[in-house]
Design a protein around this motif. Structure first.
Motif, PDB file in Angstrom:
ATOM      1  N   UNK A 245       0.786  -1.294  -0.208  1.00 55.12           N
ATOM      2  CA  UNK A 245      -0.055  -0.084   0.346  1.00 55.12           C
ATOM      3  C   UNK A 245       0.876   1.335  -0.050  1.00 55.12           C
ATOM      4  N   UNK A 246       2.276   1.144  -0.107  1.00 60.68           N
ATOM      5  CA  UNK A 246       3.230   2.147  -0.251  1.00 60.68           C
ATOM      6  C   UNK A 246       3.162   2.894   1.176  1.00 60.68           C
ATOM      7  N   UNK A 247       2.995   2.042   2.399  1.00 60.79           N
ATOM      8  CA  UNK A 247       3.066   2.515   3.521  1.00 60.79           C
ATOM      9  C   UNK A 247       4.400   2.118   4.238  1.00 60.79           C
ATOM     10  N   UNK A 248       5.150   3.085   4.940  1.00 63.23           N
ATOM     11  CA  UNK A 248       6.347   2.855   5.415  1.00 63.23           C
ATOM     12  C   UNK A 248       6.068   1.615   6.381  1.00 63.23           C
ATOM     13  N   UNK A 249       6.711   0.634   6.023  1.00 61.99           N
ATOM     14  CA  UNK A 249       6.264  -0.687   6.939  1.00 61.99           C
ATOM     15  C   UNK A 249       7.578  -1.600   7.304  1.00 61.99           C
ATOM     16  N   UNK A 250       8.258  -1.640   8.345  1.00 62.16           N
ATOM     17  CA  UNK A 250       9.308  -2.663   8.537  1.00 62.16           C
ATOM     18  C   UNK A 250       8.942  -3.513   9.701  1.00 62.16           C
ATOM     19  N   UNK A 251       9.498  -4.647   9.886  1.00 60.48           N
ATOM     20  CA  UNK A 251       9.621  -5.599  11.045  1.00 60.48           C
ATOM     21  C   UNK A 251      10.831  -5.204  11.943  1.00 60.48           C
ATOM     22  N   UNK A 252      10.508  -5.261  13.080  1.00 65.50           N
ATOM     23  CA  UNK A 252      11.348  -5.139  14.107  1.00 65.50           C
ATOM     24  C   UNK A 252      11.815  -6.291  14.914  1.00 65.50           C
ATOM     25  N   UNK A 253      12.905  -6.773  15.099  1.00 67.69           N
ATOM     26  CA  UNK A 253      13.336  -8.211  15.628  1.00 67.69           C
ATOM     27  C   UNK A 253      14.455  -7.998  16.453  1.00 67.69           C
ATOM     28  N   UNK A 254      14.844  -9.048  17.269  1.00 71.01           N
ATOM     29  CA  UNK A 254      15.793  -9.293  18.033  1.00 71.01           C
ATOM     30  C   UNK A 254      16.705 -10.576  17.699  1.00 71.01           C
ATOM     31  N   UNK A 255      15.910 -11.355  16.985  1.00 63.58           N
ATOM     32  CA  UNK A 255      16.194 -12.884  16.906  1.00 63.58           C
ATOM     33  C   UNK A 255      17.664 -12.989  16.298  1.00 63.58           C
ATOM     34  N   UNK A 256      18.451 -13.530  16.862  1.00 61.65           N
ATOM     35  CA  UNK A 256      19.765 -13.840  16.493  1.00 61.65           C
ATOM     36  C   UNK A 256      19.797 -15.430  15.802  1.00 61.65           C
ATOM     37  N   UNK A 257      19.845 -15.302  14.602  1.00 61.58           N
ATOM     38  CA  UNK A 257      19.445 -16.614  13.934  1.00 61.58           C
ATOM     39  C   UNK A 257      20.871 -17.451  14.012  1.00 61.58           C
ATOM     40  N   UNK A 258      21.776 -17.262  14.494  1.00 55.98           N
ATOM     41  CA  UNK A 258      23.130 -18.040  14.561  1.00 55.98           C
ATOM     42  C   UNK A 258      23.170 -18.738  15.898  1.00 55.98           C
ATOM     43  N   UNK A 301      10.222   6.093   1.729  1.00 61.52           N
ATOM     44  CA  UNK A 301      11.025   5.138   0.988  1.00 61.52           C
ATOM     45  C   UNK A 301      11.730   5.803  -0.171  1.00 61.52           C
ATOM     46  N   UNK A 302      12.780   4.999  -0.305  1.00 56.94           N
ATOM     47  CA  UNK A 302      13.800   5.280  -1.543  1.00 56.94           C
ATOM     48  C   UNK A 302      13.342   4.595  -2.652  1.00 56.94           C
ATOM     49  N   UNK A 303      14.095   4.647  -3.862  1.00 55.80           N
ATOM     50  CA  UNK A 303      13.584   4.215  -5.187  1.00 55.80           C
ATOM     51  C   UNK A 303      14.169   2.737  -5.527  1.00 55.80           C
ATOM     52  N   UNK A 304      14.824   2.113  -4.175  1.00 52.09           N
ATOM     53  CA  UNK A 304      14.989   0.761  -4.168  1.00 52.09           C
ATOM     54  C   UNK A 304      14.117  -0.299  -3.919  1.00 52.09           C
ATOM     55  N   UNK A 305      13.217   0.222  -3.170  1.00 53.51           N
ATOM     56  CA  UNK A 305      12.001  -0.747  -2.741  1.00 53.51           C
ATOM     57  C   UNK A 305      11.213  -1.088  -3.728  1.00 53.51           C
ATOM     58  N   UNK A 306      10.626  -2.453  -3.811  1.00 57.95           N
ATOM     59  CA  UNK A 306       9.788  -3.018  -4.622  1.00 57.95           C
ATOM     60  C   UNK A 306       8.404  -3.183  -4.205  1.00 57.95           C
ATOM     61  N   UNK A 307       7.318  -2.483  -4.513  1.00 56.21           N
ATOM     62  CA  UNK A 307       5.991  -2.600  -4.026  1.00 56.21           C
ATOM     63  C   UNK A 307       5.099  -3.570  -4.590  1.00 56.21           C
TER      64      UNK A 307
END
Length: 307
Positions: A245-258, A301-307
């Protein structure tokens, strides 16, 4: 004079402390969602609906308004049956919104026999729900600059079904059309590889959200770049429903996958949770959001994101 000064300081300290979300509150919310009684909260089960009702109860405790209709429960179809997302609104000084989300479903019960058969999903993602409930707690008696919408998504484990459904709900367009950013909390129960009081953000390279947040971050809280960028987690979690929807939306995490050995495993229970760190994160996120306003926080957003 010294006694008066001490008394004033004591009252100030009590007032300051009272604003913070307690570790006990964090433990109660997370432990309830991740309890054996919830049986892994798989979508389509009674326990999943019980979890939705519990979150709705927490929203009511925080005096949130309904997002739509006359309930916090927002229905959608799942295999011909009704499933629910949960949504509540905190009105701020402006009509610009910050969104806070996480998914409350998990993968249910193991078919294998054993002493432990329940996928409790404490980290994935009772921790995310607990985080934004804590933020709602913090702002219960406050009026932030931004209005706030809190969304508990269902069906993430089956293909992000809940976030897809609610993101296309026309009844919420007034909110979405004025949403400055969405913070989706996904697995924040453990200490990150960057240490305590630190998180990473998926898709950090696609916007300036982290930069603007970090400028205003409280008590040393910091958002780091995604160390797993090659995994393209930005496009693989509930935030992507809002990216479309072109809304600034990110996921926040602390998961150390290693290091993590509990992802989608039976041992993802309250024993994996660092409650001290999680409580610190919740309070510092809340204090940061208290500092944000429409003038100092307008990520793009910058121009590198893919909607």
């Amino acid at each position: 004079m010294k006694k008066l000064t001490y008394l004033t300081f004591s009252l100030f300290s009590i007032f300051t402390f009272a604003q913070e979300v307690s570790k006990e509150r964090v433990q109660t919310v997370l432990s309830t969602l991740a309890s054996d009684e919830m049986k892994g909260r798989e979508i389509g089960t009674q326990e999943n609906e019980n979890a939705a009702n519990y979150i709705a109860k927490l929203f009511k405790e925080n005096n949130l308004d309904y997002c739509t209709g006359n309930s916090y429960l927002v229905p959608f179809d799942y295999k011909g049956k009704t499933a629910y997302n949960v949504c509540g609104v905190k009105k701020g000084k402006t009509d610009k919104y910050l969104g806070f989300s996480g998914h409350f479903d998990h993968i249910g019960v193991s078919e294998k026999e054993g002493t432990d058969t329940i996928y409790n999903g404490a980290d994935d993602d009772a921790s995310g729900i607990t985080t934004f409930v804590g933020i709602a707690d913090y702002f219960k008696n406050k009026k932030p600059d931004f209005s706030m919408v809190f969304m508990a998504f269902n069906g993430e484990e089956k293909g992000m079904l809940g976030s897809k459904a609610i993101s296309t709900d026309k009844n919420l367009d007034k909110i979405y059309n004025n949403m400055t950013a969405l913070f989706n909390f996904e697995m924040v129960a453990t200490e990150s590889e960057f240490g305590k009081n630190a998180v990473f953000m998926t898709g950090d390279e696609f916007s300036d959200l982290a930069e603007l947040f970090n400028k205003n971050a409280a008590n040393g809280l910091k958002i780091y770049p995604d160390p797993y960028a090659k995994e393209q987690l930005f496009y693989r979690s509930d935030n992507v429903s809002f990216v479309k929807k072109k809304i600034i939306a990110h996921s926040i995490s602390t998961a150390d996958m290693s290091k993590i050995t509990h992802y989608h495993q039976l041992n993802d229970d309250v024993n994996v949770v660092d409650f001290d760190n999680l409580t610190t994160l919740i309070n510092n996120f809340a204090k940061t959001f208290e500092k944000l306003n429409t003038k100092n926080f307008a990520p793009k957003y910058n121009d590198t994101v893919k909607f």
